[in-house]
Design a protein around this motif. Structure first.
Motif, PDB file in Angstrom:
ATOM      1  N   THR A   1      54.184  32.316  -7.383  1.00 13.98           N
ATOM      2  CA  THR A   1      53.311  31.358  -8.071  1.00 13.98           C
ATOM      3  C   THR A   1      53.575  29.942  -7.578  1.00 13.98           C
ATOM      4  O   THR A   1      52.636  29.189  -7.277  1.00 13.98           O
ATOM      5  CB  THR A   1      53.544  31.441  -9.593  1.00 13.98           C
ATOM      6  OG1 THR A   1      53.303  32.781 -10.037  1.00 13.98           O
ATOM      7  CG2 THR A   1      52.615  30.486 -10.324  1.00 13.98           C
TER       8      THR A   1
ATOM      9  N   THR B   1      52.092  46.074  -3.893  1.00 13.59           N
ATOM     10  CA  THR B   1      52.533  45.263  -5.037  1.00 13.59           C
ATOM     11  C   THR B   1      53.756  45.866  -5.708  1.00 13.59           C
ATOM     12  O   THR B   1      54.727  45.153  -6.032  1.00 13.59           O
ATOM     13  CB  THR B   1      51.394  45.133  -6.058  1.00 13.59           C
ATOM     14  OG1 THR B   1      50.235  44.605  -5.410  1.00 13.59           O
ATOM     15  CG2 THR B   1      51.787  44.202  -7.184  1.00 13.59           C
TER      16      THR B   1
ATOM     17  N   SER C   1      48.919  36.782  -2.601  1.00 14.54           N
ATOM     18  CA  SER C   1      47.784  36.858  -3.533  1.00 14.54           C
ATOM     19  C   SER C   1      46.477  36.484  -2.843  1.00 14.54           C
ATOM     20  O   SER C   1      45.425  37.065  -3.129  1.00 14.54           O
ATOM     21  CB  SER C   1      48.029  35.933  -4.732  1.00 14.54           C
ATOM     22  OG  SER C   1      48.156  34.587  -4.302  1.00 14.54           O
ATOM     23  N   THR C   2      46.542  35.524  -1.904  1.00 16.77           N
ATOM     24  CA  THR C   2      45.328  35.121  -1.179  1.00 16.77           C
ATOM     25  C   THR C   2      44.902  36.188  -0.169  1.00 16.77           C
ATOM     26  O   THR C   2      43.724  36.528  -0.076  1.00 16.77           O
ATOM     27  CB  THR C   2      45.579  33.790  -0.443  1.00 16.77           C
ATOM     28  OG1 THR C   2      45.914  32.789  -1.389  1.00 16.77           O
ATOM     29  CG2 THR C   2      44.339  33.358   0.327  1.00 16.77           C
TER      30      THR C   2
ATOM     31  N   THR D   1      52.232  29.548  -4.079  1.00 12.52           N
ATOM     32  CA  THR D   1      50.772  29.400  -4.056  1.00 12.52           C
ATOM     33  C   THR D   1      50.351  27.998  -4.463  1.00 12.52           C
ATOM     34  O   THR D   1      49.455  27.391  -3.846  1.00 12.52           O
ATOM     35  CB  THR D   1      50.128  30.433  -4.998  1.00 12.52           C
ATOM     36  OG1 THR D   1      50.502  31.752  -4.582  1.00 12.52           O
ATOM     37  CG2 THR D   1      48.609  30.313  -4.979  1.00 12.52           C
TER      38      THR D   1
ATOM     39  N   SER E   1      45.576  39.384  -0.187  1.00 15.68           N
ATOM     40  CA  SER E   1      45.227  40.678  -0.787  1.00 15.68           C
ATOM     41  C   SER E   1      43.931  40.640  -1.573  1.00 15.68           C
ATOM     42  O   SER E   1      43.345  41.688  -1.858  1.00 15.68           O
ATOM     43  CB  SER E   1      46.369  41.157  -1.699  1.00 15.68           C
ATOM     44  OG  SER E   1      46.556  40.253  -2.778  1.00 15.68           O
ATOM     45  N   MET E   2      43.473  39.434  -1.944  1.00 14.23           N
ATOM     46  CA  MET E   2      42.264  39.337  -2.764  1.00 14.23           C
ATOM     47  C   MET E   2      41.040  39.980  -2.096  1.00 14.23           C
ATOM     48  O   MET E   2      40.273  40.709  -2.774  1.00 14.23           O
ATOM     49  CB  MET E   2      41.974  37.863  -3.084  1.00 14.23           C
ATOM     50  CG  MET E   2      40.901  37.664  -4.144  1.00 14.23           C
ATOM     51  SD  MET E   2      41.342  38.427  -5.720  1.00 14.23           S
ATOM     52  CE  MET E   2      42.737  37.392  -6.176  1.00 14.23           C
TER      53      MET E   2
ATOM     54  N   SER F   1      48.431  45.944 -11.601  1.00 16.17           N
ATOM     55  CA  SER F   1      49.019  45.161 -10.508  1.00 16.17           C
ATOM     56  C   SER F   1      50.003  44.124 -11.020  1.00 16.17           C
ATOM     57  O   SER F   1      50.914  43.715 -10.291  1.00 16.17           O
ATOM     58  CB  SER F   1      47.903  44.473  -9.712  1.00 16.17           C
ATOM     59  OG  SER F   1      47.215  43.536 -10.525  1.00 16.17           O
TER      60      SER F   1
END
Length: 261
Positions: A195, A169, A217-218, A198, A220-221, A79
């Motif tokens: 980044t 991704t 990122s949040t 975030t 998809s976690m 990823s």
């Protein structure tokens, strides 16, 4: 009268050029992904990183060692690194000055772009398959290098969700490549912008809703865990719209309208 006579007597020099099929274009794009030194070395690095993750998960005692755990661990290097290959799939046309040849052979630029998107999605699927094979090897070797027992349990929902995350991704990398058309700039901004975003939304409490809905990122976690409710999918879709669909749409229009030199 003489002109009509000359046209009628003119020999046929060749059949009308047939445009290559979409399957052929996708096959060409897949070949381009490993036909350059950068792409070839990137694939080698991804393979070595997956093996390194497997070795760490086998020899570190505190790491869980079920097949599901190995499957999740091996997705990490894919990823992170595979989207770079998605970027190069687009930007290499400009860095290596092959865009003129590509769009001369296939004047309809949208067909080339569709082929690049499909090729990137196939690379993501291939990455998940490689991670699954590495996880099988790790699970088989688990009793040899540790006291843990083999556990092959995994749900189809988890596999499907991981597949969706990896495809999204890699397509995010393609979107940044289309938008910027420069390998170094696209690679740097692909890693830096999310980044920074975030970090900023994490520092301000009033922006928690922004992180829940727009931080890819949040959102998809949870897809790396079993089960995701309707709101979770809606939040994930919203963040995909911001980080994948929006830059891809702008980049698509830019390539369609730009001069190719």
């Amino acid at each position: 009268m003489s002109t009509a006579t000359l046209d009628a007597d003119r020999p046929v020099t060749g059949a009308a050029r047939i445009a290559p099929s979409l399957a052929t274009l996708v096959r060409v794009e897949l070949r381009k992904s490993h036909d350059t030194r950068a792409g070839r070395w990137l694939l080698i690095v991804i393979g070595l990183a997956v093996l390194a993750v497997v070795a760490i998960s086998l020899f570190v005692e505190d790491v869980p060692k079920t097949f599901s755990d190995h499957f999740g661990f091996t997705q990490l290097p894919i990823s992170i690194l595979l989207p770079v290959l998605g970027i190069l799939l687009v930007t290499s046309e400009w860095s290596q000055r092959t865009a003129m040849t590509t769009f001369t052979l296939v004047p309809r630029r949208s067909r080339v772009l569709v082929a690049k998107v499909l090729a990137a999605a196939l690379l993501a699927v291939l990455g998940v398959v490689v991670a699954a094979l590495a996880s099988v090897v790790a699970t088989v070797l688990t009793p040899v290098f540790s006291d843990a027992e083999q556990d092959w349990g995994i749900t189809g929902a988890l596999v499907g969700q991981v597949l969706v995350v990896q495809v999204v991704t890699v397509l995010a990398g393609v979107a940044f490549g289309m938008l910027l058309l420069s390998s170094p700039l696209a690679i740097v901004l692909y890693f830096v912008l999310p980044t920074v975003f975030t970090i900023l939304v994490s520092l301000v409490a009033a922006l928690d809703w922004v992180q829940d809905w727009l931080d890819l990122s949040t959102t998809s976690m949870p897809l790396f865990q079993d089960g995701l409710d309707a709101q979770g999918w809606l939040q994930f879709g919203t963040s995909v719209g911001l980080w994948v669909l929006l830059p891809m749409a702008i980049g698509w229009l830019r390539i369609q309208r730009s001069e190719i030199a």
